[in-house]
Scaffold this motif. Structure first.
Motif, short mmCIF file in Angstrom:
data_model
loop_
_atom_site.label_atom_id
_atom_site.label_comp_id
_atom_site.label_asym_id
_atom_site.label_seq_id
_atom_site.Cartn_x
_atom_site.Cartn_y
_atom_site.Cartn_z
N TYR A 1 0.83 -1.21 0.00
CA TYR A 1 0.00 0.00 0.00
C TYR A 1 0.85 1.25 0.00
O TYR A 1 1.81 1.35 0.77
N ILE A 2 0.48 2.20 -0.85
CA ILE A 2 1.16 3.50 -0.84
C ILE A 2 0.07 4.58 -0.80
O ILE A 2 -0.91 4.50 -1.56
N PRO B 1 -0.36 8.69 -5.09
CA PRO B 1 1.00 8.67 -4.54
C PRO B 1 1.78 9.96 -4.81
O PRO B 1 2.74 10.24 -4.11
N LEU C 1 7.95 4.03 -9.77
CA LEU C 1 6.89 3.01 -9.83
C LEU C 1 7.00 2.18 -11.10
O LEU C 1 6.83 0.96 -11.09
N MET D 1 -3.28 2.22 -9.46
CA MET D 1 -3.00 3.57 -8.97
C MET D 1 -4.23 4.47 -9.11
O MET D 1 -4.79 4.60 -10.20
N GLN E 1 8.25 9.82 0.28
CA GLN E 1 7.37 8.95 -0.50
C GLN E 1 8.16 7.76 -1.06
O GLN E 1 7.64 6.65 -1.14
N ILE F 1 7.27 3.94 -0.56
CA ILE F 1 7.20 2.97 -1.68
C ILE F 1 8.08 1.76 -1.34
O ILE F 1 7.68 0.61 -1.51
N CYS G 1 -1.77 2.06 -4.98
CA CYS G 1 -1.26 3.41 -4.74
C CYS G 1 -2.42 4.40 -4.76
O CYS G 1 -3.10 4.54 -5.77
#
Lengths: 232, 752
Positions: free
Chosen positions: A88-89, A164, A180, A193, A144, A148, A161
């Motif tokens: 999870y981001i 993000p 990513l 995302m 961040q 990640i 995400c």
């Protein structure tokens, strides 16, 4: 099919105050794909992501990941599923303030039976010089990247995400998106995302546009645009 | 792989070092004292129990008016016991203290020499250590006894006088005015001419007897003495001898109370820890949400957040135990040595004390934290991510009365932190009960002393062995006897029975009945036995099976203790005494014309307050400890909980700083809110702790021979309140600094 979302419904509130957030959402994602969920605020994209991630529940419909149906799982099994398969981001990095960069990433590695090589990953994340720093000594982008790393290190099948790059500036956002992409290519993990940034649709294999809890558009990009070539 | 979250523990400890050290010291000191108490208590109990064999303590003693004949001695010994001479003299020191002098003991009731040595020559004496301490007699110095100077060669403990009871029938022992000592046989022989008390001790001579068999043998000895025409002055079986058993009965009697205090204190600290951890959980809500979303389980999170409080508690418990065995043990032993004439003791490992002061507190900490934290951690990861940690839907804002903006602001802070303030209330209640206990006892005893002295029935009371006339016209005859009342368990309490002459000037306002089964009782009887006028009171004879039942027709203010009153005529009738019999005088003056030998007991002002004086001695050392403990506890609680309130509101504090409020105004808002909560709690707690203490005090007095009325001097309430106020002021100063340190940037952080 790796991820199958079938006729998903979700509403909040009771009685007259009921709000339908998801109104029968169905789509599929192949393994290793980058899927971008696009939509404005309130379109239901974060709710959808949370249900896929097993941290929220649907009122109706089903989610199947690699032939495992989330609906049939107990809370404990879902927790275990998240532990073994998901990363999870979030937009807010939610790092542990009194752990270093390396230790924050270790928090993710601890959950995995076969974590990625920590040092190599830190290098991939571009955090080697910062690995012993505390989160408050880092910029937003570095924080961040750490977040990640924490999600990726456990080698998840799916990386979820939620906005993000929402809290980052243009250049840092592009760096994060490139990261990513690199992770997707290097570790072959599926990325879903959520974003409201329309420009990101170009870097996805699959794009799903949401509005008022419904899919308005769903398509596949034959060719992904590199994130470094994106502009907004 | 080791859980990387454990790396946070040390850092969290260091980040909150002030709080953690304060809690650590508090727990360690409390556990230390209690562990020390349990260890010293047990070790002393063991050495006390062993002293029976080690010092060959008698199985009973009797005193007769003359030396026993060989024939009678042989008769008694024929029943399987061995008799030992234990003759003594009683003399007064130049400071009017009574000293009972024995010959050096070699066979029975042997002497434990604590300092110096036993006397070897004329003019030497070894005296009781406790008496020496209380009267400032030093080893090697002199003491004047009966006008003769003695060098103190030793400070000793006589094994049959661990509690210095001058008379077995007295309510309380007296280590200040009564002493025992030993001199050489040769020295003792020089006093043969004077008054010697012919006391004999007996032992069952190593026989392994049951209680029943012992009782039977005791009866046999008594019967042999009576049939042998010996004039028995005293006959005390070992089990009834207060000088031997009072100490043993007292040891361990406070154990339950001390443990309850410990567990309550740990439970309160556990709640405080839980509340502070809840505040951390709220602060780290998004992190927890992320970790839970990543797959960390509830159990892992719970274990993580419980680790630090548990580590602090366990280490504090272990350190406390070390302190208990080394430092506090001596303090507690000193408390015992300050009350009793005990021999030496050896510190023993006490496994049960270790469990009670380490495992149980840790278990309490675990259970309380699990209960409180698991409720919060049960929320879904999404709720944590959204900072939505209220279990219920958002409640509507409470409508406040029309008050100034600042006052409403403070009330909002109080309402927002109700859970914290509730824990604070419970903590303050506990501290109030402790501080009330610590502060009330001495004034209570002094107050009772004053009342007893103000209401004395004559400056002197003479209890006679037989009716003897005096020429003093002001002395008034009466009859005094005693019966016993059965208390809980097997305990008996002595009740003085007064037979009062008609129109007695000492009992002017008492209204007696002319019936033998109707009595007036002292208020202490009503309080202790929970009776009321109109109820029936059942008493029994101490030595026979005879029972007496009375109807209570009134109560009489007689603060000296448990007593019943009837007319002297009714007394004589009830106990079948001859016409005109009396056995006591109440007098304002000394009655010098009565032969000393015919006086059983002489009671003066000092004797009247012996019970309270002894209680002052026993409690004197403990009370400041309780009060200090309460002060520390109040400070710690107010500090920890106010800190939580400030940390919880760091963003708001930062925001009002940005708006232009200065530190003093902000302190007035946040620190005063806690002040209002703390002081309101303290005020509410005063009546509650008064009644709680009354319940505890009455329970304590049930175990105590006699009665001392419950009384709290009004100034004590003010002192209890002052403890909270002072604690708050000290904490407020610390918190003011904390508020000053909240940066304005705090308001801009963590905004999703």
């Amino acid at each position: 099919m790796f991820l199958k979302v079938d006729n998903l419904e979700k509403s909040y509130g009771t009685g007259d105050n009921i709000v339908k957030v998801l109104k029968g959402i169905s789509f599929e994602v192949e393994k290793g794909q980058i899927c971008v969920l696009l939509g404005a605020s309130g379109s239901g994209k974060s709710t959808l992501l949370n249900i896929i991630g097993g941290i929220d529940t649907a009122d109706a419909g089903s989610i199947t990941i690699d032939n495992d149906k989330l609906q049939n799982m107990s809370e404990k099994e879902i927790s275990l599923y998240r532990r073994n398969h998901l990363g999870y981001i979030f937009q807010a990095y939610n790092l542990i303030p009194n752990l270093t960069v390396k230790e924050n990433i270790e928090v993710g590695a601890y959950l995995s039976k076969s974590p990625l090589d920590l040092e190599e990953l830190i290098k991939v994340l571009g955090l080697w010089e910062h690995k012993d720093k505390m989160p408050n000594q880092l910029s937003g982008g570095q924080q961040q990247r750490t977040a990640i790393g924490r999600a990726v290190v456990k080698n998840p099948d799916i990386l979820l995400c939620d906005e993000p790059t929402g809290a980052l500036d243009y250049n840092t956002s592009k760096d994060i998106l490139a990261l990513l992409e690199e992770i997707n290519e290097k570790y072959k993990c599926t990325i879903i995302m959520v974003t409201h940034n329309d420009a990101l649709k170009l870097m996805a294999d699959k794009v799903i546009k949401l509005r008022d809890g419904q899919i308005r558009k769903e398509y596949i990009n034959e060719v992904r645009t590199k994130s470094k070539d994106l502009d907004w | 792989m080791k859980n990387p979250l454990t790396k946070r523990i040390k850092r969290e400890f260091l980040q909150e070092i002030g709080k953690n050290i304060a809690v650590f010291i508090f727990i360690a000191a409390t556990i230390g004292f209690i562990s020390g108490f349990l260890v010293a208590d047990k070790s002393m109990q063991v050495s006390y129990d062993e002293s029976f064999e080690k010092y060959n303590i008698e199985d009973g003693n009797f005193e007769i008016s003359d030396e026993i004949s060989e024939e009678l001695k042989a008769k008694i010994e024929a029943s399987g016991v061995k008799l030992y001479e234990n003759f003594y003299l009683e003399k007064e020191t130049d400071k009017e203290k009574t000293i009972r002098i024995f010959i050096n003991r070699t066979e029975i009731n042997k002497v434990c020499v604590l300092k110096g040595e036993l006397p070897k020559a004329e003019g030497e004496i070894a005296i009781d250590r406790l008496f020496a301490v209380k009267n400032h007699y030093k080893l090697g110095k002199t003491i004047i006894i009966g006008g003769k100077e003695y060098r103190i060669t030793g400070l000793v403990a006589l094994s049959d006088y661990s509690a210095l009871y001058k008379d077995n029938n007295e309510l309380m022992f007296d280590a200040t005015d009564f002493c025992v000592g030993v001199i050489t046989r040769e020295q003792f022989e020089q006093y043969r001419e004077g008054k010697i008390y012919y006391s004999y001790s007996w032992s069952f001579d190593g026989q392994n007897l049951t209680d029943e068999q012992k009782e039977k043998l005791n009866e046999e000895i008594k019967n042999t003495l009576v049939t042998g025409n010996a004039e028995v002055v005293n006959f005390i079986a070992e089990k009834d001898n207060q000088a031997i058993h009072f100490t043993g009965n007292d040891m361990g009697s406070d154990e339950a109370m001390v443990k309850v205090i410990l567990y309550l204190m740990v439970a309160i600290l556990a709640f405080i820890f839980a509340v502070t951890t809840l505040s951390t959980i709220e602060k780290e809500s998004a992190v927890i949400g992320t970790l839970r979303a990543s797959g960390y389980t509830r159990g892992e999170m719970l274990r993580h957040y419980m680790t630090l409080p548990l580590i602090v508690t366990v280490i504090a418990c272990i350190v406390g135990n070390v302190l208990g065995y080394t430092f506090f043990k001596n303090i507690v032993a000193d408390l015992y040595y300050n009350s009793y004439s005990l021999g030496t003791y050896k510190t023993l490992w006490n496994a049960s004390a270790f469990i009670q002061t380490t495992i149980v507190p840790a278990a309490i900490m675990i259970v309380v934290n699990i209960l409180v934290l698991s409720t919060k951690l049960r929320l879904s990861p999404l709720k944590f991510l959204k900072h939505d940690l209220k279990k219920n839907k958002k409640s509507k804002a409470m409508k406040l009365p029309k008050l100034s903006f600042m006052m409403r602001f403070k009330l909002r802070i109080i309402l927002q932190n109700m859970a914290n303030y509730f824990v604070l209330f419970i903590g303050i209640l506990f501290a109030s009960v402790l501080s009330l206990f610590g502060l009330m006892m001495m004034p209570l005893l002094e107050h009772n002393e004053d009342i007893i002295l103000d209401n004395m029935k004559g400056e002197y009371q003479y209890i006679l062995k037989m009716p003897v006339e005096t020429a003093n016209q002001n002395a008034q005859k009466c009859i005094m006897g005693s019966l016993v009342v059965n208390m809980k368990g097997c305990r008996k309490d002595e009740v003085t029975v007064y037979g009062i002459e008609e129109n007695s000037k000492y009992f002017e306002d008492i209204k007696l009945s002319d019936s033998t089964d109707k009595v007036v009782v002292s208020e202490a009887i009503l309080e202790k036995l929970k009776l009321k006028v109109g109820d029936r009171l059942k008493l029994k004879s101490e030595f026979t099976d005879e029972t007496y039942e009375f109807e209570i027709i009134g109560s009489y203010f007689y603060p000296q203790g448990l007593a019943i009153f009837m007319g002297s005529q009714e007394y004589r009738e009830l106990f079948s005494l001859e016409e005109g019999y009396f056995n006591a005088y109440l007098s304002e003056e000394k009655l010098d014309d009565i032969d000393e030998k015919l006086i059983l007991t002489k009671i003066n002002r000092a004797d009247m307050i012996k019970v309270t004086t002894q209680l002052e001695d026993s409690f004197g050392g403990m009370m400041p400890i309780f009060a200090a403990f309460a002060v520390l506890m109040s400070m710690l609680m107010i500090y920890l909980l106010s800190k939580v309130v400030i940390e919880k509101n760091a963003t708001s504090i930062s925001m009002v700083k940005i708006l232009g409020y200065n530190d003093r105004e902000i302190s007035r808002l946040y620190v005063t809110a806690t002040g209002i909560a703390a002081i309101t709690s303290a005020v509410i707690c005063i009546p509650i702790s008064y009644y709680a203490m009354q319940v505890l005090y009455f329970a304590f007095m049930q175990e105590f021979a006699g009665w001392v009325s419950y009384y709290v001097e009004p100034v004590v309430f003010a002192e209890v309140l002052l403890i909270t106020v002072v604690s708050y002021i000290v904490v407020a100063a610390v918190l003011f600094k904390k508020i000053k340190k909240v940066p304005m940037s705090e308001a801009l952080k963590n905004v999703d």
